[in-house]
Design a protein around this motif. Structure first.
Motif, PDB file in Angstrom:
ATOM      1  N   ILE A  26       0.843  -1.208   0.000  1.00  0.00           N
ATOM      2  CA  ILE A  26       0.000   0.000   0.000  1.00  0.00           C
ATOM      3  C   ILE A  26       0.873   1.252   0.000  1.00  0.00           C
ATOM      4  CG2 ILE A  26      -1.679   1.325   1.334  1.00  0.00           C
ATOM      5  CD1 ILE A  26      -2.854  -1.283   2.307  1.00  0.00           C
ATOM      6  N   SER A  27       1.948   1.236   0.768  1.00  0.00           N
ATOM      7  CA  SER A  27       2.842   2.388   0.832  1.00  0.00           C
ATOM      8  C   SER A  27       3.492   2.657  -0.514  1.00  0.00           C
ATOM      9  CB  SER A  27       3.917   2.175   1.900  1.00  0.00           C
ATOM     10  OG  SER A  27       3.343   2.039   3.185  1.00  0.00           O
ATOM     11  N   VAL A  28       3.959   1.597  -1.160  1.00  0.00           N
ATOM     12  CA  VAL A  28       4.602   1.764  -2.468  1.00  0.00           C
ATOM     13  C   VAL A  28       3.613   2.311  -3.486  1.00  0.00           C
ATOM     14  CG1 VAL A  28       5.682   0.539  -4.388  1.00  0.00           C
ATOM     15  CG2 VAL A  28       6.346   0.004  -2.035  1.00  0.00           C
ATOM     16  N   LEU A  29       2.401   1.767  -3.490  1.00  0.00           N
ATOM     17  CA  LEU A  29       1.389   2.246  -4.435  1.00  0.00           C
ATOM     18  C   LEU A  29       1.018   3.701  -4.143  1.00  0.00           C
ATOM     19  CD1 LEU A  29      -1.012  -0.843  -4.680  1.00  0.00           C
ATOM     20  CD2 LEU A  29       0.642  -0.047  -6.378  1.00  0.00           C
ATOM     21  N   GLY A  30       0.909   4.037  -2.871  1.00  0.00           N
ATOM     22  CA  GLY A  30       0.553   5.406  -2.514  1.00  0.00           C
ATOM     23  C   GLY A  30       1.588   6.419  -2.956  1.00  0.00           C
ATOM     24  N   PHE A  31       2.873   6.028  -2.886  1.00  0.00           N
ATOM     25  CA  PHE A  31       3.932   6.933  -3.309  1.00  0.00           C
ATOM     26  C   PHE A  31       4.111   6.945  -4.826  1.00  0.00           C
ATOM     27  CE2 PHE A  31       5.671   6.435   1.088  1.00  0.00           C
ATOM     28  CZ  PHE A  31       5.630   7.776   1.408  1.00  0.00           C
ATOM     29  N   SER A  32       3.817   5.835  -5.476  1.00  0.00           N
ATOM     30  CA  SER A  32       4.147   5.682  -6.898  1.00  0.00           C
ATOM     31  C   SER A  32       3.094   6.265  -7.826  1.00  0.00           C
ATOM     32  CB  SER A  32       4.350   4.194  -7.227  1.00  0.00           C
ATOM     33  OG  SER A  32       5.361   3.625  -6.416  1.00  0.00           O
ATOM     34  N   VAL A  33       1.825   6.106  -7.478  1.00  0.00           N
ATOM     35  CA  VAL A  33       0.749   6.542  -8.372  1.00  0.00           C
ATOM     36  C   VAL A  33       0.493   8.030  -8.148  1.00  0.00           C
ATOM     37  CG1 VAL A  33      -1.642   6.171  -9.074  1.00  0.00           C
ATOM     38  CG2 VAL A  33      -0.269   4.242  -8.240  1.00  0.00           C
ATOM     39  N   PRO A  34       0.521   8.845  -9.212  1.00  0.00           N
ATOM     40  CA  PRO A  34       0.253  10.289  -9.048  1.00  0.00           C
ATOM     41  C   PRO A  34      -1.142  10.548  -8.498  1.00  0.00           C
ATOM     42  CG  PRO A  34       1.233   9.814 -11.200  1.00  0.00           C
ATOM     43  CD  PRO A  34       0.897   8.492 -10.587  1.00  0.00           C
ATOM     44  N   VAL A  35      -1.286  11.655  -7.802  1.00  0.00           N
ATOM     45  CA  VAL A  35      -2.557  11.981  -7.163  1.00  0.00           C
ATOM     46  C   VAL A  35      -3.657  12.168  -8.194  1.00  0.00           C
ATOM     47  CG1 VAL A  35      -3.761  13.683  -5.748  1.00  0.00           C
ATOM     48  CG2 VAL A  35      -1.439  13.002  -5.147  1.00  0.00           C
TER      49      VAL A  35
END
Length: 314
Positions: A135-144
């Motif tokens: 979840i952390s990786v996806l939260g940082f990787s995908v633009p808002v």
């Protein structure tokens, strides 16, 4: 403590002064003429000259800066060169959406991210830990903005659960307010959950191996008390720092989120002012953002003492 707070407030004065000078020079020295933008393409040189004189743009830079600072001390942030309204009124009208988004995002993020980080550290190396890190990786990787458009596509266009855009003040009813603020809150929450959960997990891992944690467990204390009362409290300093900085970032104006969901907040106001070269509005918003960062940092320092009695300020 009181002396430390006074020192921090006094130290913030030259910082705010430097920010004011930087913003003033940056806007004045960039190419473009606000008088030409106000008057339009068909304006005559005489009309442009009158507008420049009315705005004080013909004065030397140091005179413009001194006049502007003097007006600030009197509570006058100027008048928008585009709308003709006082800047303080424009900012006040845009504060509620941004503050609402900031509060709902931070509250939801903390309620979800801190327990996730604690559980991930407690179950270090297990599937639960890997899931939280995913979840952390996806939260940082995908633009808002990608998350925002995915939210709109799924929950607004396909399921028709939430409106696509817009904002309703809380005065119109709590249900209407939550219905409108839900999607932008969920969009930003994914980012801040990733950040806060990761910091919480890392801080907890450093604490769980300490002697006093083993002593607490040896006394037969329930694992819940060991994790929450002993471990989490002693690693709360970096967590509260991230939460405070995150709140300052949001309230300063999340331009992308407010643009995607058409929220009339400070971010949208800043973008509109930059495009129109509305000097008074840009200067006031940037100064407000700087002041918010200074206040948040001061509150974080005070919270350190409340959360960790070992910290003392001379």
């Amino acid at each position: 403590m009181f002396g430390y707070i006074v020192q921090r407030i006094l130290a913030a004065v030259p910082v705010m002064g430097f920010v004011a000078l930087f913003v003033f020079l940056m806007l004045r020295l960039t190419p473009g003429d606000p008088a030409a933008i106000i008057a339009g393409d068909t304006a005559t040189p005489e009309q442009l000259q009158r507008i420049r004189e009315a705005l004080g743009l013909n004065d030397p830079l140091h005179i413009q800066f001194i006049t502007w600072i003097g007006n600030l001390f009197q509570g006058d942030f100027g008048t928008s060169v585009i709308s003709g309204k006082p800047v303080i009124e424009l900012i006040a009208a845009r504060m509620e959406p941004t503050i609402s988004l900031a509060l709902t995002t931070i509250i939801l993020s903390v309620l979800i991210a801190v327990p996730l980080g604690v559980i991930a550290a407690w179950k270090h190396g297990t599937l639960i830990d890997r899931f939280v890190m995913l979840i952390s990786v996806l939260g940082f990787s995908v633009p808002v903005f990608v998350i925002g458009y995915l939210m709109i596509s799924l929950f607004s266009m396909q399921l028709n659960w939430f409106p696509v855009q817009g904002f309703r003040p809380i005065g119109d009813g709590l249900g209407q307010f939550l219905h409108r603020i839900a999607l932008p809150t969920f969009t930003l929450t994914l980012l801040y959950i990733a950040l806060i959960a990761r910091i919480t997990r890392t801080s907890m891992l450093e604490i769980l191996g300490d002697d006093y944690i083993r002593t607490a467990r040896a006394k037969g204390l329930p694992e819940r008390l060991v994790l929450m009362r002993h471990a989490l409290r002693n690693c709360s300093v970096p967590i509260i720092t991230v939460i405070g900085i995150g709140f300052a970032l949001i309230i300063s104006g999340v331009v992308v989120t407010e643009s995607v969901f058409n929220l009339p907040g400070l971010g949208r106001l800043t973008v509109d002012a930059v495009l129109a070269r509305d000097y008074p509005v840009i200067q006031a918003v940037i100064l407000l953002a700087s002041l918010i960062y200074v206040v948040i940092n001061l509150l974080i320092d005070i919270a350190y003492v409340l959360l960790d009695p070992r910290i003392r300020y001379s």
